[in-house]
Design a protein around this motif. Structure first.
Motif, short mmCIF file in Angstrom:
data_model
loop_
_atom_site.label_atom_id
_atom_site.label_comp_id
_atom_site.label_asym_id
_atom_site.label_seq_id
_atom_site.Cartn_x
_atom_site.Cartn_y
_atom_site.Cartn_z
N ASP A 334 19.78 49.90 83.19
CA ASP A 334 19.96 51.27 83.71
C ASP A 334 18.96 51.60 84.82
OD1 ASP A 334 22.02 51.68 81.91
OD2 ASP A 334 20.63 52.35 80.34
N ARG A 335 18.29 50.62 85.35
CA ARG A 335 17.27 50.88 86.36
C ARG A 335 17.89 51.23 87.70
NH1 ARG A 335 14.60 45.79 87.30
NH2 ARG A 335 14.43 45.82 85.04
N LYS A 336 17.29 52.22 88.36
CA LYS A 336 17.71 52.60 89.70
C LYS A 336 16.68 52.10 90.71
CE LYS A 336 20.29 56.69 88.23
NZ LYS A 336 20.49 58.16 88.39
N LEU A 337 17.18 51.51 91.80
CA LEU A 337 16.32 50.89 92.81
C LEU A 337 16.37 51.71 94.09
CD1 LEU A 337 17.59 47.19 92.38
CD2 LEU A 337 15.96 48.43 90.96
N PRO A 338 15.29 52.41 94.44
CA PRO A 338 15.31 53.20 95.68
C PRO A 338 15.37 52.28 96.90
CG PRO A 338 13.12 53.13 94.76
CD PRO A 338 14.00 52.52 93.73
N VAL A 339 16.03 52.76 97.96
CA VAL A 339 16.03 52.05 99.23
C VAL A 339 14.83 52.55 100.01
CG1 VAL A 339 17.28 51.58 101.37
CG2 VAL A 339 18.54 51.86 99.21
#
Length: 917
Positions: A334-339
């Protein structure tokens, strides 16, 4: 240092006591002679000294008073001299008095684990030449021996031995028992290196030998750590380190080999039955949250995507401007990876988008620091994937090895439709030099040394000229490292080494069960335990120049011999050892540990490959000294840790390079060759077979002295002072000797060893043997009175050439020169030193005062040659009437019919040429 200095007071009369002790230990056959000599002792101490030394010498080397054997034999010459030198105390700085100052140098301590190779032989040949030269110049000379405990290398060797012999790991034994096992191994096997050093003729003061785990040095290590910690220079931090999964420890940069790949390559990795694929670039996509868009990234280590925490693009890349503020979704959790936008990204590489794994990549670590990204690890490299980072369907990855996980992750991406492509990619793979495992960047708490201020001081000491680095082309490397120095990780997860003197304290309440909350907060137990890690071996090596003298305790040796004079070593450890000695010396003592650093070339094999046990091209210097068959070389490979395929490759290499094995060359020839080879720049491609040419030179030397001794005759008595006759030949050879003396002196001053070997080689082979000896043969064959008078002058000239020539050569070829020197009569027997190694090194003042006339003639001839525009090419041998000149010119092409066997003779007929004057 004056003779009445306190350092020498306990040693006054030491020479006389040694002589008396020697007499007391004589065989009964000498009893009568001793009784007679007692009378002479009363009348003449000097005469007694001379005869006493002669008796001691004859006992040390029984054949010294007999005639020279017909041919040169390294085994015969090198059999007994070293033990005699050592027993006589010639290698100790107390032997003297020595009025011309102090020369001190410490050995780069070799690892206790194994044996020396030809690279170490080069180091010790150069260092011993310098030591012997300074000793012969009349300086108080100390070359201090020592050995390094070599944390990783030694632990690996003993662990393999333990598993091979008992089927046990170190964990089966436990820490204390394992350390005892290492000490047992060290005490049984650790003296092999010292044996090799003695065979190489290294004139070390063995009474001062040190081991980096000795109590004296261990105390110094502990003191250094505590002082630097108290000042805040040593601290603890969680950062990326080079991690060896096999050793389960952080390792230094020097223990990481860089393996260059041109594309897809299968490499063996410890712990895996099948080879692992490297040299490929895997592309896959991340979905952008809230849209159907995706961003494609590429990586050479697909398994690390499990620890990704961002996607990075260049701020000026027009393709991704619309992604500002957006996030990508990790497919397996469920990890979100910022750009994030960062200048480090190369827009022209791949898609211009880069995955960021801060906990497993050095560049990504810095990006993570700049953008405050989470650091997730160590997931992959401990092979323990925690379920909280993964979706339930991928929990099967837990416990997988890293390269098994690589395959599983790739397949999972294909199953989700997010895999794009795999293509060849040139890359560099970091390999642990000890275990041959693939090194991984790992985020882990470690101890560090803050090097900023120390690095600046080290750089400034060179800029100011206080510390000199030779050759100066290494200055660029020095300043690049020192001006951009990073903090030094000094902790290692090993058992063998100096335990870090730091304690951890935990608070614990034994009455509280897991999951319960204690109401009695006052009831607790303090648990104190010593740090499990040990210090990097380079830490103890960094204080070696002063820990060997008892620092931090004040003592006479520390006051006399620290700081040292010179540090001589290979250029490949300029940063790892030399820089750290300079930094720690300045920090802990306020003084530079030495005044000069001379860096020699790195020895490679004849094909330019670095000598490495993994390549099977390492040559033991003892095999060159004594000779070895091809079968013997093959047998050594069987005892190595190479796999069967590599053993076969190495065997083929040995068969190609040494089809008949390695012939016996002897120590002197090996030393001379190594010194002559240092002219090849940064690296030396050493063809062992060429060393044989210098054994032939030893034989030529032997035959020349044998012939000369017959010519001098048994009743010959040298004049006390060199005199020059009217003979052109005598004046000429003495002028060539004078030139050789000057060239050798200048060569030692400038660390120009090829200049020294060339000057000596040319004098003995071309000028003395090929020209002078041939030119005076007719004089000795005549019987008239005038010829006899001329012959006596020739004998005196010949004696001068032999005696001075041997002293010139002694620092490089100590054994054969000692053997030949002991056969010569002495100019002043009553004052003559007992060994060539403690005679004075020739200086131009000895003979050049008699050479003014000759040098005037030489200058006039050269002036006329310039005025009349005469060529500087070699004279035409066919036009020369004298047979010996023809012979000399013929040999200018190279000795023994090989144009490159010996040192090169310049074309311009300069001071090296037998016809220049």
């Amino acid at each position: 240092m004056e003779a009445d200095d306190p350092l020498w007071r306990p040693l006054k009369g030491a020479a006389k006591r040694r002589r008396r002790h020697c007499l007391r230990s004589q065989n009964i056959i000498f009893v009568c002679l001793i009784c007679q000599l007692f009378v002479f002792l009363i009348l003449s101490d000097a005469f007694f000294s001379y005869v006493s030394n002669l008796i001691c010498l004859s006992l040390a080397h029984a054949d010294v008073l007999s005639s020279l054997p017909d041919s040169y034999s390294p085994q015969y010459v090198e059999a007994a001299w070293y033990s005699w030198w050592e027993k006589q105390g010639f290698f100790k700085p107390e032997y003297g008095p020595n009025p011309r100052g102090i020369f001190m140098m410490c050995i780069p301590p070799p690892n206790v684990t194994g044996s020396l190779h030809l690279g170490h032989a080069l180091t010790n040949a150069i260092q011993d030449c310098l030591t012997r030269w300074h000793r012969m110049r009349g300086e108080t000379t100390l070359w201090n021996p020592g050995c390094d405990h070599a944390g990783i290398a030694t632990q690996v060797v003993v662990e393999k031995k333990l598993m091979r012999e008992r089927g046990m790991s170190r964990h089966d034994l436990g820490r204390e028992n394992f350390i005892q096992e290492v000490w047992t191994w060290k005490n049984e096997k650790g003296d092999r290196i010292y044996h090799q050093l003695k065979k190489l003729g290294s004139s070390l003061d063995w009474d001062r030998a040190c081991f980096t785990m000795d109590p004296k040095l261990s105390y110094a290590v502990q003191e250094a750590f505590i002082r630097m910690h108290d000042e805040g220079v040593i601290y603890r931090s969680k950062r990326l380190v080079n991690w060896s999964c096999t050793l389960n420890s952080a390792i230094s940069d020097i223990e990481v080999d860089k393996k260059e790949l041109t594309g897809r390559t299968l490499l063996p990795v410890p712990g895996y039955k099948e080879k692992v694929e490297f040299g490929v670039l895997v592309s896959f996509s991340y979905k952008i949250e809230g849209s159907d868009e995706e961003v494609v990234v590429a990586t050479t280590r697909i398994e690390t995507m499990l620890g990704d925490t961002a996607v990075a693009v260049h701020p000026d890349d027009p393709r991704y401007q619309h992604l500002k503020g957006k996030v990508a979704l990790h497919p397996f959790c469920d990890r979100k990876l910022p750009v994030v936008f960062d200048d480090f990204v190369d827009m022209n590489f791949g898609t211009g988008a880069v995955k960021i794994t801060p906990a497993h990549d050095h560049n990504d670590y810095e990006v993570g620091e700049r953008h405050k990204l989470p650091f997730i690890g160590p997931l992959v490299f401990f092979c323990l994937f925690h379920h909280s980072y993964l979706k339930l369907c991928y929990c099967s990855l837990k416990g997988m090895k890293r390269f098994e996980a690589r395959k599983a992750v790739l397949q999972a991406l294909k199953d989700r439709g997010q895999f794009k492509e795999v293509k060849d990619n040139p890359m560099v793979v970091p390999v642990c030099s000890r275990s041959k495992d693939i090194v991984e960047p790992l985020l882990k708490p470690q101890w560090y040394v803050d090097c900023r201020d120390m690095g600046k001081q080290a750089a400034d000491s060179v800029r100011s000229g206080e510390l000199k680095i030779i050759p100066d082309h290494h200055l660029k490397t020095w300043f690049n490292w020192m001006d951009n120095i990073r903090d030094w990780c000094i902790s290692r997860q090993l058992w063998w080494g100096h335990r870090i003197p730091a304690y951890f304290i935990t608070v614990n309440d034994p009455s509280v069960k897991p999951g319960e909350v204690s109401c009695r907060s006052w009831c607790f137990v303090l648990c104190v335990f010593l740090d499990e890690d040990v210090l990097d071996t380079w830490f103890s090596s960094g204080i070696f120049p002063f820990s060997i003298f008892g620092w931090p305790n004040e003592c006479e040796d520390l006051n006399v011999f620290y700081p040292g004079t010179l540090l001589e070593t290979g250029h490949d450890i300029l940063f790892f050892w030399v820089a750290r000695m300079v930094m720690m010396g300045l920090k802990l003592t306020g003084k530079l540990p030495f005044k000069e650093v001379y860096l020699h070339a790195v020895v490679r094999d004849a094909h330019g490959r670095k000598m490495s046990k993994s390549l099977g091209n390492v040559i033991d210097p003892l095999d060159v000294i004594t000779g070895i068959s091809l079968e013997g070389l093959h047998a050594q490979l069987k005892d190595s840790n190479l796999d069967p395929v590599e053993i076969e490759k190495a065997k083929e290499g040995q068969k190609s390079d040494y089809p008949s094995g390695i012939p016996e060359c002897g120590t002197d020839a090996l030393r001379f060759a190594l010194c002559a080879y240092t002219s090849q720049g940064r690296d030396i491609n050493l063809d062992v077979n060429r060393i044989l040419g210098y054994r032939h030179f030893c034989n030529k030397l032997w035959n020349a002295v044998k012939f000369a001794m017959r010519t001098l005759g048994e009743s010959f008595v040298p004049w006390e002072k060199v005199q020059v006759s009217e003979s052109v030949a005598d004046r000429w050879i003495l002028s060539r000797l004078c030139a050789a003396v000057a060239l050798c002196g200048n060569g030692f001053q400038a660390y120009d060893f090829p200049a020294i070997t060339t000057a000596i080689y040319n004098f003995w082979l071309y000028e003395l043997c090929d020209v002078y000896l041939e030119s005076v043969k007719p004089v000795f064959s005549r019987t008239d009175a005038e010829a006899q008078k001329q012959a006596e002058v020739c004998r005196q000239t010949l004696y001068t050439c032999l005696e001075v020539g041997l002293r010139l050569l002694s620092p490089i070829m100590p054994f054969v020169t000692e053997e030949l020197f002991q056969r010569l009569p002495r100019r002043q027997p009553q004052d003559s030193p007992p060994s060539i190694c403690v005679t004075s090194y020739p200086e131009s003042s000895e003979i050049d005062r008699e050479m003014e006339f000759v040098m005037t003639v030489v200058r006039t001839i050269r002036s006329l040659r310039a005025d009349y525009n005469l060529t500087k090419t070699r004279a035409d041998c066919k036009k020369m009437n004298s047979h010996h000149y023809h012979q000399g010119c013929e040999h200018l092409e190279g000795p023994y019919g090989h144009p490159t066997l010996g040192p090169h003779v310049p074309e311009n007929n300069g001071p090296h040429s037998p016809i220049s004057s």
